[in-house]
Design a protein around this motif. Structure first.
Motif, PDB file in Angstrom:
ATOM      1  N   LEU A   7       0.804  -1.218   0.000  1.00 48.37           N
ATOM      2  CA  LEU A   7       0.000   0.000   0.000  1.00 48.37           C
ATOM      3  C   LEU A   7       0.836   1.267   0.000  1.00 48.37           C
ATOM      4  O   LEU A   7       0.346   2.328  -0.402  1.00 48.37           O
ATOM      5  CB  LEU A   7      -0.938   0.010   1.213  1.00 48.37           C
ATOM      6  CG  LEU A   7      -1.950  -1.131   1.263  1.00 48.37           C
ATOM      7  CD1 LEU A   7      -2.722  -1.106   2.586  1.00 48.37           C
ATOM      8  CD2 LEU A   7      -2.910  -1.054   0.086  1.00 48.37           C
ATOM      9  N   CYS A   8       2.075   1.162   0.449  1.00 50.29           N
ATOM     10  CA  CYS A   8       2.940   2.338   0.565  1.00 50.29           C
ATOM     11  C   CYS A   8       4.304   2.023  -0.055  1.00 50.29           C
ATOM     12  O   CYS A   8       5.319   1.972   0.654  1.00 50.29           O
ATOM     13  CB  CYS A   8       3.106   2.757   2.026  1.00 50.29           C
ATOM     14  SG  CYS A   8       1.581   3.225   2.857  1.00 50.29           S
ATOM     15  N   GLY A   9       4.307   1.806  -1.355  1.00 52.65           N
ATOM     16  CA  GLY A   9       5.556   1.503  -2.028  1.00 52.65           C
ATOM     17  C   GLY A   9       6.553   2.640  -1.909  1.00 52.65           C
ATOM     18  O   GLY A   9       6.176   3.805  -1.775  1.00 52.65           O
ATOM     19  N   MET A  10       7.846   2.311  -1.939  1.00 49.91           N
ATOM     20  CA  MET A  10       8.846   3.365  -1.794  1.00 49.91           C
ATOM     21  C   MET A  10       8.848   4.260  -3.018  1.00 49.91           C
ATOM     22  O   MET A  10       8.921   3.791  -4.151  1.00 49.91           O
ATOM     23  CB  MET A  10      10.248   2.795  -1.562  1.00 49.91           C
ATOM     24  CG  MET A  10      11.226   3.868  -1.089  1.00 49.91           C
ATOM     25  SD  MET A  10      12.782   3.229  -0.434  1.00 49.91           S
ATOM     26  CE  MET A  10      13.822   3.339  -1.894  1.00 49.91           C
ATOM     27  N   ASN A  11       8.733   5.538  -2.777  1.00 52.63           N
ATOM     28  CA  ASN A  11       8.770   6.562  -3.813  1.00 52.63           C
ATOM     29  C   ASN A  11       9.297   7.810  -3.109  1.00 52.63           C
ATOM     30  O   ASN A  11       8.527   8.624  -2.610  1.00 52.63           O
ATOM     31  CB  ASN A  11       7.371   6.775  -4.401  1.00 52.63           C
ATOM     32  CG  ASN A  11       7.404   7.485  -5.739  1.00 52.63           C
ATOM     33  OD1 ASN A  11       8.176   8.413  -5.930  1.00 52.63           O
ATOM     34  ND2 ASN A  11       6.550   7.051  -6.665  1.00 52.63           N
ATOM     35  N   CYS A  12      10.630   7.912  -3.049  1.00 56.57           N
ATOM     36  CA  CYS A  12      11.275   8.891  -2.169  1.00 56.57           C
ATOM     37  C   CYS A  12      10.875  10.328  -2.450  1.00 56.57           C
ATOM     38  O   CYS A  12      10.795  11.144  -1.526  1.00 56.57           O
ATOM     39  CB  CYS A  12      12.793   8.791  -2.306  1.00 56.57           C
ATOM     40  SG  CYS A  12      13.506   7.227  -1.793  1.00 56.57           S
ATOM     41  N   GLY A  13      10.629  10.650  -3.701  1.00 52.64           N
ATOM     42  CA  GLY A  13      10.517  12.046  -4.094  1.00 52.64           C
ATOM     43  C   GLY A  13       9.154  12.678  -4.010  1.00 52.64           C
ATOM     44  O   GLY A  13       8.988  13.840  -4.405  1.00 52.64           O
TER      45      GLY A  13
END
Length: 228
Positions: free
Chosen positions: A109-115
């Motif tokens: 549900l909260c995939g890593m997407n730093c930006g």
């Protein structure tokens, strides 16, 4: 010198773990970044990884795949990968294994997407449970071994394994307070974490499935990434 194959820094949580561990412990390696491809990256990654996944470490004629296996391989050759204290080391290994195999709601549900910065549409019970368990683990490590890191006074593999969670909490606005907020801030301030983060912001790649995952999670408040 080791060759460490990783994917896009903005998205690849699994790649971050051994990369950060090696950087923070001053273990030399050559970075080989192979971007995710639209759809499946399996064939592209199969050129260096038996599983068609990242990360993958190549040491001469030895290939080590999977972030936990890479961690143990480095631990056999370099000091500081695991805490020196036996109790702290047992905790660190257990926490890494739990992170490695669990927390599926957070991953999905909260995939890593730093930006980007996202306000979640909802907080499902499974996600809430994952977040509560991570907070409990962090608190246990800090309380048991005195901090400022999860295994005691020095950064180690257990911190590297939860580094993607620190980025996820930042992206999705997961509230932290007290020692847990201090720990997350300390992790974000690590020079290697800052190096990864700035590189992630500079990437112009956009992989559709990762972008769609973040769109499904919530309302985008901000996109700090470089323009395509």
């Amino acid at each position: 010198m080791y060759q460490l194959y990783i994917a896009n820094k903005n998205y690849s949580s699994w790649s971050l773990r051994p990369w950060l561990l090696a950087k923070a412990l001053d273990i030399g390696f050559e970075e080989r970044l192979v971007p995710f491809e639209d759809g499946s990256s399996f064939e592209a990654f199969r050129h260096f990884s038996p599983t068609g996944k990242v990360p993958c470490l190549v040491d001469g004629d030895i290939t080590v795949w999977d972030s936990l296996a890479i961690t143990e391989y480095l631990a056999e050759r370099h000091s500081g990968v695991w805490p020196a204290d036996a109790r702290a080391r047992a905790f660190a290994r257990s926490a890494c294994s739990e992170m490695h195999s669990g927390f599926s709601a957070l991953r999905n549900l909260c995939g890593m997407n730093c930006g980007i910065r996202v306000k979640l549409f909802a907080m499902p019970a499974a996600l809430e449970a994952d977040i509560a368990r991570i907070k409990a683990l962090w608190q246990q490590g800090l309380d048991s071994f005195g901090g400022p890191y999860l295994g005691g006074s020095a950064f180690s593999a257990v911190d590297a394994f939860f580094a993607p969670v620190v980025f996820r909490f930042q992206t999705y606005g997961i509230a932290l307070s007290g020692p847990l907020a201090d720990y997350a801030a300390r992790m974000l301030a690590l020079p290697a974490m800052e190096q990864w983060y700035q590189a992630a912001l500079a990437e112009t790649w956009r992989e559709p499935s990762h972008e769609a995952e973040a769109k499904a999670a919530g309302h985008w408040l901000e996109d700090k990434r470089a323009c395509r």
